[in-house]
Design an enzyme around this catalytic site. Structure first.
Site, PDB file in Angstrom:
ATOM      1  N   ASN A  12       2.095 -12.070   7.574  1.00 27.90           N
ATOM      2  CA  ASN A  12       0.737 -11.695   7.975  1.00 27.90           C
ATOM      3  C   ASN A  12       0.107 -10.679   7.034  1.00 27.90           C
ATOM      4  O   ASN A  12      -0.632  -9.805   7.452  1.00 27.90           O
ATOM      5  CB  ASN A  12       0.727 -11.202   9.421  1.00 27.90           C
ATOM      6  CG  ASN A  12      -0.657 -11.053  10.032  1.00 27.90           C
ATOM      7  OD1 ASN A  12      -0.881 -10.153  10.849  1.00 27.90           O
ATOM      8  ND2 ASN A  12      -1.595 -11.890   9.686  1.00 27.90           N
ATOM      9  N   CYS A  14      -0.773 -11.990   3.524  1.00 24.30           N
ATOM     10  CA  CYS A  14      -1.422 -12.736   2.444  1.00 24.30           C
ATOM     11  C   CYS A  14      -2.252 -13.904   2.981  1.00 24.30           C
ATOM     12  O   CYS A  14      -3.462 -13.807   3.100  1.00 24.30           O
ATOM     13  CB  CYS A  14      -0.386 -13.269   1.447  1.00 24.30           C
ATOM     14  SG  CYS A  14       0.481 -12.007   0.504  1.00 24.30           S
ATOM     15  N   ARG A  15      -1.571 -14.987   3.313  1.00 21.30           N
ATOM     16  CA  ARG A  15      -2.289 -16.225   3.650  1.00 21.30           C
ATOM     17  C   ARG A  15      -3.029 -16.166   4.977  1.00 21.30           C
ATOM     18  O   ARG A  15      -4.199 -16.571   5.054  1.00 21.30           O
ATOM     19  CB  ARG A  15      -1.320 -17.410   3.652  1.00 21.30           C
ATOM     20  CG  ARG A  15      -0.799 -17.717   2.262  1.00 21.30           C
ATOM     21  CD  ARG A  15       0.258 -18.777   2.273  1.00 21.30           C
ATOM     22  NE  ARG A  15       1.462 -18.255   2.922  1.00 21.30           N
ATOM     23  CZ  ARG A  15       2.514 -18.985   3.240  1.00 21.30           C
ATOM     24  NH1 ARG A  15       2.504 -20.285   3.003  1.00 21.30           N
ATOM     25  NH2 ARG A  15       3.565 -18.445   3.802  1.00 21.30           N
ATOM     26  N   SER A  16      -2.365 -15.697   6.036  1.00 17.04           N
ATOM     27  CA  SER A  16      -3.057 -15.727   7.341  1.00 17.04           C
ATOM     28  C   SER A  16      -4.248 -14.773   7.409  1.00 17.04           C
ATOM     29  O   SER A  16      -5.276 -15.139   7.988  1.00 17.04           O
ATOM     30  CB  SER A  16      -2.082 -15.530   8.504  1.00 17.04           C
ATOM     31  OG  SER A  16      -1.344 -14.350   8.399  1.00 17.04           O
TER      32      SER A  16
END
Length: 157
Positions: A12, A14-16
């Site tokens: 939780n 980077c991408r999310s």
């Protein structure tokens, strides 16, 4: 009642959070009212802000995320959110294993919502260079746009 969406990656950071920012941005542009959050399947970074490189790419694209803090997925999330969207197959499988019997959220991959990209992962930029975060942002925006289109149709019904 607003539709709720939770994006999930591993930590939780980077991408999310980037997917959360992209959907917030697309939601504002479309006028569709959504409840949006993000979490991780692991608690390694709980309470920490997103990766500096993720913050940079989000801010560069007009969607700052410096106020976000990492949190792990909670059992209640499976009841509290309409959609829980993983950023890759490993995290989708983790979510499926965590899902309680009374979970009501629909589980999917973000790129399942993008025509022609079903089953694809949003690449994890964490161990890569800054340009990898631009690629992740582009995938997050593509997913967010497709979600807005799909969720707008479902709210119209």
């Amino acid at each position: 009642m607003a539709i709720s969406v939770l994006f999930v990656c591993m930590g939780n950071i980077c991408r999310s959070p980037l997917a959360e920012a992209a959907l917030r941005q697309q939601s504002a542009l479309s006028g569709l009212s959504l409840i949006i959050d993000s979490a991780g399947t692991h608690d390694w970074h709980t309470g920490q802000p997103p990766d500096d490189r993720a913050q940079t790419v989000a801010a560069k694209n007009g969607a700052p995320i410096d106020h976000l803090r990492a949190r792990p997925v909670r059992t209640a999330d499976f009841r509290d959110f309409d959609h829980i969207i993983a950023l890759d197959g490993d995290n989708l499988r983790n979510l499926q294993a965590m899902e309680p019997v009374d979970g009501s959220a629909t589980l999917s991959l973000l790129l399942d919502h993008v025509e022609g990209r079903a089953g694809e992962n949003v690449a994890d930029p964490y161990y890569k260079d800054d340009q990898a975060f631009d690629v992740t942002w582009a995938d997050a925006v593509a997913g967010a746009k497709a979600l807005i289109k799909s969720l707008s149709r479902s709210q119209a019904v």
